[in-house]
Design a protein around this motif. Sequence first.
Motif, PDB file in Angstrom:
ATOM      1  N   THR A 162       0.805  -1.225   0.000  1.00 50.16           N
ATOM      2  CA  THR A 162       0.000   0.000   0.000  1.00 50.16           C
ATOM      3  C   THR A 162       0.838   1.274   0.000  1.00 50.16           C
ATOM      4  O   THR A 162       0.279   2.370  -0.092  1.00 50.16           O
ATOM      5  N   GLY A 163       2.153   1.149   0.125  1.00 47.95           N
ATOM      6  CA  GLY A 163       2.966   2.360   0.221  1.00 47.95           C
ATOM      7  C   GLY A 163       2.548   3.182   1.425  1.00 47.95           C
ATOM      8  O   GLY A 163       2.362   2.656   2.522  1.00 47.95           O
ATOM      9  N   ASP A 164       2.384   4.485   1.206  1.00 51.23           N
ATOM     10  CA  ASP A 164       1.954   5.381   2.282  1.00 51.23           C
ATOM     11  C   ASP A 164       0.457   5.638   2.270  1.00 51.23           C
ATOM     12  O   ASP A 164      -0.031   6.535   2.969  1.00 51.23           O
ATOM     13  N   ALA A 165      -0.299   4.872   1.480  1.00 48.74           N
ATOM     14  CA  ALA A 165      -1.731   5.113   1.342  1.00 48.74           C
ATOM     15  C   ALA A 165      -2.460   4.859   2.658  1.00 48.74           C
ATOM     16  O   ALA A 165      -2.200   3.855   3.326  1.00 48.74           O
ATOM     17  N   PRO A 166      -3.372   5.745   3.034  1.00 51.56           N
ATOM     18  CA  PRO A 166      -4.163   5.507   4.254  1.00 51.56           C
ATOM     19  C   PRO A 166      -5.183   4.395   4.018  1.00 51.56           C
ATOM     20  O   PRO A 166      -5.757   4.283   2.928  1.00 51.56           O
ATOM     21  N   CYS A 167      -5.413   3.583   5.031  1.00 53.93           N
ATOM     22  CA  CYS A 167      -6.335   2.447   4.921  1.00 53.93           C
ATOM     23  C   CYS A 167      -7.381   2.530   6.031  1.00 53.93           C
ATOM     24  O   CYS A 167      -7.033   2.710   7.201  1.00 53.93           O
ATOM     25  N   ASN A 168      -8.639   2.378   5.663  1.00 55.63           N
ATOM     26  CA  ASN A 168      -9.715   2.354   6.649  1.00 55.63           C
ATOM     27  C   ASN A 168      -9.723   1.025   7.399  1.00 55.63           C
ATOM     28  O   ASN A 168      -9.504  -0.031   6.806  1.00 55.63           O
ATOM     29  N   GLN A 169     -10.010   1.097   8.677  1.00 51.22           N
ATOM     30  CA  GLN A 169     -10.191  -0.094   9.520  1.00 51.22           C
ATOM     31  C   GLN A 169     -11.459   0.125  10.350  1.00 51.22           C
ATOM     32  O   GLN A 169     -11.809   1.254  10.674  1.00 51.22           O
ATOM     33  N   ILE A 170     -12.129  -0.968  10.703  1.00 47.27           N
ATOM     34  CA  ILE A 170     -13.294  -0.867  11.578  1.00 47.27           C
ATOM     35  C   ILE A 170     -13.348  -2.090  12.481  1.00 47.27           C
ATOM     36  O   ILE A 170     -13.042  -3.209  12.052  1.00 47.27           O
ATOM     37  N   ASP A 171     -13.735  -1.867  13.715  1.00 54.21           N
ATOM     38  CA  ASP A 171     -13.888  -2.957  14.681  1.00 54.21           C
ATOM     39  C   ASP A 171     -15.179  -3.712  14.356  1.00 54.21           C
ATOM     40  O   ASP A 171     -16.239  -3.093  14.166  1.00 54.21           O
ATOM     41  N   CYS A 172     -15.113  -5.040  14.319  1.00 52.57           N
ATOM     42  CA  CYS A 172     -16.297  -5.844  14.012  1.00 52.57           C
ATOM     43  C   CYS A 172     -17.439  -5.595  14.994  1.00 52.57           C
ATOM     44  O   CYS A 172     -18.614  -5.763  14.637  1.00 52.57           O
ATOM     45  N   PRO A 198     -12.780   5.720  12.898  1.00 53.49           N
ATOM     46  CA  PRO A 198     -12.693   7.182  12.889  1.00 53.49           C
ATOM     47  C   PRO A 198     -11.512   7.746  12.122  1.00 53.49           C
ATOM     48  O   PRO A 198     -11.434   8.956  11.924  1.00 53.49           O
ATOM     49  N   GLU A 199     -10.571   6.882  11.683  1.00 57.45           N
ATOM     50  CA  GLU A 199      -9.408   7.392  10.964  1.00 57.45           C
ATOM     51  C   GLU A 199      -8.900   6.335   9.986  1.00 57.45           C
ATOM     52  O   GLU A 199      -9.103   5.136  10.186  1.00 57.45           O
ATOM     53  N   ALA A 200      -8.270   6.796   8.923  1.00 53.46           N
ATOM     54  CA  ALA A 200      -7.573   5.905   7.987  1.00 53.46           C
ATOM     55  C   ALA A 200      -6.086   5.979   8.313  1.00 53.46           C
ATOM     56  O   ALA A 200      -5.516   7.071   8.428  1.00 53.46           O
ATOM     57  N   VAL A 201      -5.459   4.813   8.462  1.00 52.24           N
ATOM     58  CA  VAL A 201      -4.074   4.741   8.943  1.00 52.24           C
ATOM     59  C   VAL A 201      -3.236   3.955   7.937  1.00 52.24           C
ATOM     60  O   VAL A 201      -3.610   2.851   7.532  1.00 52.24           O
ATOM     61  N   SER A 202      -2.109   4.508   7.538  1.00 51.02           N
ATOM     62  CA  SER A 202      -1.222   3.829   6.600  1.00 51.02           C
ATOM     63  C   SER A 202      -0.489   2.684   7.292  1.00 51.02           C
ATOM     64  O   SER A 202      -0.383   2.630   8.517  1.00 51.02           O
ATOM     65  N   HIS A 203       0.062   1.785   6.492  1.00 48.09           N
ATOM     66  CA  HIS A 203       0.845   0.685   7.052  1.00 48.09           C
ATOM     67  C   HIS A 203       2.106   1.180   7.779  1.00 48.09           C
ATOM     68  O   HIS A 203       2.444   0.644   8.843  1.00 48.09           O
ATOM     69  N   PRO A 204       2.827   2.179   7.242  1.00 46.03           N
ATOM     70  CA  PRO A 204       3.966   2.689   8.019  1.00 46.03           C
ATOM     71  C   PRO A 204       3.542   3.245   9.386  1.00 46.03           C
ATOM     72  O   PRO A 204       4.248   3.053  10.388  1.00 46.03           O
ATOM     73  N   GLU A 205       2.383   3.927   9.432  1.00 46.30           N
ATOM     74  CA  GLU A 205       1.899   4.451  10.708  1.00 46.30           C
ATOM     75  C   GLU A 205       1.475   3.315  11.634  1.00 46.30           C
ATOM     76  O   GLU A 205       1.707   3.362  12.850  1.00 46.30           O
ATOM     77  N   LEU A 206       0.868   2.275  11.066  1.00 44.17           N
ATOM     78  CA  LEU A 206       0.511   1.104  11.875  1.00 44.17           C
ATOM     79  C   LEU A 206       1.765   0.484  12.493  1.00 44.17           C
ATOM     80  O   LEU A 206       1.769   0.124  13.678  1.00 44.17           O
ATOM     81  N   ALA A 207       2.812   0.370  11.699  1.00 44.01           N
ATOM     82  CA  ALA A 207       4.074  -0.177  12.218  1.00 44.01           C
ATOM     83  C   ALA A 207       4.615   0.693  13.344  1.00 44.01           C
ATOM     84  O   ALA A 207       5.119   0.178  14.358  1.00 44.01           O
ATOM     85  N   GLY A 215       7.097  -2.043  22.360  1.00 44.15           N
ATOM     86  CA  GLY A 215       8.414  -1.674  22.868  1.00 44.15           C
ATOM     87  C   GLY A 215       9.543  -2.267  22.049  1.00 44.15           C
ATOM     88  O   GLY A 215      10.700  -2.280  22.490  1.00 44.15           O
ATOM     89  N   ARG A 216       9.212  -2.768  20.838  1.00 43.61           N
ATOM     90  CA  ARG A 216      10.210  -3.340  19.935  1.00 43.61           C
ATOM     91  C   ARG A 216      10.075  -2.666  18.578  1.00 43.61           C
ATOM     92  O   ARG A 216       8.968  -2.304  18.168  1.00 43.61           O
ATOM     93  N   PRO A 217      11.170  -2.494  17.836  1.00 43.81           N
ATOM     94  CA  PRO A 217      11.060  -1.844  16.530  1.00 43.81           C
ATOM     95  C   PRO A 217      10.308  -2.726  15.529  1.00 43.81           C
ATOM     96  O   PRO A 217      10.658  -3.880  15.305  1.00 43.81           O
ATOM     97  N   ILE A 218       9.244  -2.166  14.960  1.00 39.77           N
ATOM     98  CA  ILE A 218       8.451  -2.841  13.917  1.00 39.77           C
ATOM     99  C   ILE A 218       8.531  -1.953  12.679  1.00 39.77           C
ATOM    100  O   ILE A 218       8.245  -0.759  12.754  1.00 39.77           O
ATOM    101  N   ARG A 219       8.933  -2.515  11.556  1.00 39.02           N
ATOM    102  CA  ARG A 219       9.026  -1.723  10.330  1.00 39.02           C
ATOM    103  C   ARG A 219       8.020  -2.241   9.304  1.00 39.02           C
ATOM    104  O   ARG A 219       7.555  -3.382   9.371  1.00 39.02           O
ATOM    105  N   TYR A 220       7.691  -1.369   8.362  1.00 40.64           N
ATOM    106  CA  TYR A 220       6.812  -1.750   7.263  1.00 40.64           C
ATOM    107  C   TYR A 220       7.657  -1.997   6.026  1.00 40.64           C
ATOM    108  O   TYR A 220       8.450  -1.134   5.620  1.00 40.64           O
ATOM    109  N   ALA A 221       7.512  -3.160   5.408  1.00 37.13           N
ATOM    110  CA  ALA A 221       8.219  -3.492   4.168  1.00 37.13           C
ATOM    111  C   ALA A 221       7.216  -3.440   3.022  1.00 37.13           C
ATOM    112  O   ALA A 221       6.261  -4.232   2.977  1.00 37.13           O
TER     113      ALA A 221
END
Length: 288
Positions: A162-172, A198-207, A215-221
């Motif tokens: 998805t690159g930096d594209a924002p993605c919608n998420q919703i709780d079931c 309430p917000e669209a979040v990119s994969h890099p932001e999720l990481a 508390g551990r480094p998580i990166r988006y590939a």
Amino acid sequence: MIVVMGATGATGNALLHSLVTSGAPVRALTRTPHGPVLGTTGAHRPPVEVQYADATDPHSLRTAFKGADQLFLAMANSPAQVELETRVIDIAAHAGIGHIVKISAPAAEPDSPVAISRGHHAIEDHLRASGLTHTVLRPYAFMQNLLRLAPTVARGVILGTTGDAPCNQIDCRDIGDVAAAALTRPDIAGGTYTLTGPEAVSHPELAARLTVLTGRPIRYADLTPDELRAHLVHTAHMPTWLADHVTEIQQLAVTRPESPTTAVIDILGRPPRTLDAFLHEHRAHFRP
């Protein structure tokens, strides 16, 4: 009587909880005879009917729909979905059910770049042609599906295309509450609603958020679509059709930038659950 198909799934079970809490009469369907269905028993709750039914077994559907007034229709995505859901609609109409609430998908269009969404469009068309009152819910990606990222998060990486594209998420659980409103409030029934958090979040932001959470480094590939598809098939062992679907919906977020809708707050009078709250609630799932 409200019949809930998919009562053991995340959305169907959330709906079941909402309906039981409100005291609505419910019949929960399961494909596992005599199998337990969460939320159907408990102190201070009205009893819930639990009945076997399978969309591949028309007789079981006719039995399950007998005497019912409304149907919640949610089925797992699959190559057979159009055939199965249209059959359910036809049997429900013949059984005298008057209102169907269907879980569909965003971009449910005849020329959608997402094959599963094209299938949902065909089912929606069939539902319209049935003459039944119907409510269509088109939720974006389920937050609960993020729990499947745990194995790669444990290795410090999230994979996507998805690159930096924002993605919608919703709780079931929010989808379940909206479905309950559609089944119990005439002012909601009959509409088509696109549901998001309430917000669209990119994969890099999720990481980045998972980095803070664990508390551990998580990166988006960021992979190419072909690379992601190959990973899902050969490493995650997904069926090809499902790997195609995941890749297609991620690419859709790139070609059609996503943004939140106000449907949940408009219907429920409260904001949808946040991604941060969901991640915090399930933080133990992402920690080795």
